[in-house]
Design an enzyme around this catalytic site. Structure first.
Site, PDB file in Angstrom:
ATOM      1  N   THR A  93       0.839  -1.199   0.000  1.00  0.00           N
ATOM      2  CA  THR A  93       0.000   0.000   0.000  1.00  0.00           C
ATOM      3  C   THR A  93       0.881   1.258   0.000  1.00  0.00           C
ATOM      4  OG1 THR A  93      -1.792  -1.125   1.138  1.00  0.00           O
ATOM      5  CG2 THR A  93      -1.714   1.275   1.382  1.00  0.00           C
ATOM      6  N   SER A 220       4.963  -6.645  -2.364  1.00  0.00           N
ATOM      7  CA  SER A 220       4.612  -6.728  -0.938  1.00  0.00           C
ATOM      8  C   SER A 220       5.175  -8.031  -0.395  1.00  0.00           C
ATOM      9  CB  SER A 220       3.095  -6.696  -0.779  1.00  0.00           C
ATOM     10  OG  SER A 220       2.747  -6.987   0.551  1.00  0.00           O
ATOM     11  N   HIS A 222       4.461  -9.886   2.340  1.00  0.00           N
ATOM     12  CA  HIS A 222       3.661 -10.968   2.943  1.00  0.00           C
ATOM     13  C   HIS A 222       2.906 -11.813   1.932  1.00  0.00           C
ATOM     14  CE1 HIS A 222      -0.541  -9.138   3.143  1.00  0.00           C
ATOM     15  NE2 HIS A 222       0.160  -8.064   2.825  1.00  0.00           N
ATOM     16  N   CYS A 350     -13.510  -7.149   2.132  1.00  0.00           N
ATOM     17  CA  CYS A 350     -14.325  -7.320   3.326  1.00  0.00           C
ATOM     18  C   CYS A 350     -13.865  -6.264   4.318  1.00  0.00           C
ATOM     19  CB  CYS A 350     -14.075  -8.716   3.879  1.00  0.00           C
ATOM     20  SG  CYS A 350     -14.971  -9.062   5.372  1.00  0.00           S
TER      21      CYS A 350
END
Ligand code: PLP
Length: 411
Positions: A93, A220, A222, A350
């Site tokens: 992000t 990223s 992870h 979500c």
């Protein structure tokens, strides 16, 4: 989803200890996050017990700096870049946020970027537009097959001086691979810059920054088996300069992101990048085999189901299946799977315990019920045939409960 206690976050129902026995569960939500690889855990532990601030000049500081620089080489290797062009951030992000700014110059172009063009299926961190003003951001349509509409891209950038364009390499919901190299030609022909979010693609398909024609590339940790909370923005060339840091401070990361580096997280990122690159083709073929089996049997059990992007003409990540069955809502399905010990997610984000309609499926022209009903299954390098079996048995139960209910209503 956050499981802060033994109560389901969406519906508040008690989980009756199902989370107590995590090893019996099947985790099929690798696009949300992957487990840390053994190599990454070892690198993390070694770096975590090492003393020294990487900015200090003494031996301890130099040792911490050496850990970061070794990881920089490894992360660069994943995208065929030069280590000096890797900027570590706190997440994918944040890397997207750093990339998307009008205040970026190249050797040939010193003026600010005038407009930002994004595909309509980008991750929220790109859709927010980074540091561009809201009225300078424009969304580009995708075609019904889920791929960026290149004609619309060419038209949009033709009249925008110094455009910046952001196109993801693979979509996080559908897994559909975007025509990035073709987009690059269009963008560069008008003097634009191309940013590519490769967060979901890395470790699953080749992500060579030069072959893609990207100027900037986001990764990223992870998603490839590193730790959560670490990312990188990679520049294709040294002559791409940011005029504004993202975080002002002590001048770390070429002055672009102040703050003492997350040495252990970066070390783990490096180890994960190396393992992901080395194992990529074998892991991809393992995942593809399981995924194809899962889809074939899902469709055999419920022929009315739709698997988005399941078409030989469309390239998809080898690990991702996004499907919908008329009459099934995503949250109902996720909970039913969860109670059967299977972790999947909705295609849609979500947030705050509520499943939103999928903006990706909306952009592809899918129906409202499909946007709200799509379920995403995403596999990883250590997914097993038993996970697919468990998923299919939970699915059969769920689908037969639905068909009984529908028959009851019809009767
Ligand atoms: N981009 C894409 C395509 C993603 O799927 C994600 C995370 O799901 C991100 C960016 C954000 O990465 P991070 O979780 O490291 O902030």
């Amino acid at each position: 989803m956050i499981f802060s206690e033994n109560r389901h976050p969406l519906f508040g129902i008690m989980l009756q200890g199902s989370l107590k026995n995590m090893s019996a569960r099947s985790y099929l939500d690798w696009n949300a996050t992957a487990p840390m690889r053994a190599e990454a855990k070892a690198a993390f532990a070694a770096a975590a017990s090492q003393l020294g601030n990487p900015s200090s000049v003494h031996a301890e500081g130099r040792a911490a700096r050496a850990v970061i620089e070794a990881a920089r080489e490894q992360v660069a290797g994943l995208s065929g870049a030069i280590a000096g062009n890797v900027i570590f951030t706190s997440s994918g992000t944040e890397a997207n946020m750093l990339a998307l700014t009008p205040a970026i110059e190249t050797a040939g172009e010193k003026q600010p970027r005038s407009r930002l063009f994004l595909s309509a299926i980008e991750h929220a961190s790109v859709r927010s537009g980074g540091r561009f003003a809201a009225d300078a951001i424009e969304e580009l349509p995708v075609r019904p097959d889920g791929r960026l509409d290149l004609t619309a891209l060419a038209k949009a950038v033709a009249n925008a001086p110094r455009p910046m364009v952001s196109v993801m390499l693979a979509n996080n919901e559908t897994g559909i691979i975007q025509p990035v190299a073709e987009a690059s030609e269009i963008v560069h022909a008008v003097g634009g810059l191309l940013h590519v979010d490769a967060v979901q693609a890395a470790g699953r398909i080749p992500c060579n920054i030069a072959a893609l024609g990207a100027d900037l590339l986001t990764l990223s940790a992870h998603k490839i088996g590193g730790a959560k909370g670490v990312g990188a923005l990679i520049r294709a060339r040294e002559d791409i300069h940011f005029r504004e840091p993202l975080v002002r401070g002590g001048g770390q990361e070429r002055g672009l992101r102040g703050g003492t580096e997350n040495v252990a997280g970066i070390a783990a990122f490096g180890a994960a990048a190396l393992a992901a690159l080395t194992g990529r083709d074998a892991e991809a073929s393992h995942m593809r085999g399981l995924r194809n089996e899962l889809e074939a049997r899902l469709l055999a059990a419920t022929p009315e189901a739709v698997v988005f992007g399941r078409d030989d003409a469309i390239e998809r990540l080898p690990n991702t299946t996004l499907f919908a069955l008329p009459g099934i809502k995503a949250e109902t399905a996720i909970i039913a799977f969860d109670l059967e010990g299977v972790a999947v997610s909705s295609g849609a984000a979500c947030s705050s315990g509520k499943v939103q309609p999928s903006h990706v499926l909306a952009a592809m022209g899918a129906s409202g019920p499909q946007q709200r009903g799509a379920v995403r299954v995403s596999l990883g390098w250590n997914s097993k045939a038993a996970d697919v079996e468990k998923f299919l048995s939970a699915w059969t139960k769920l689908a037969s409960a639905l068909s009984k209910r529908q028959r009851g209503i019809a009767a």
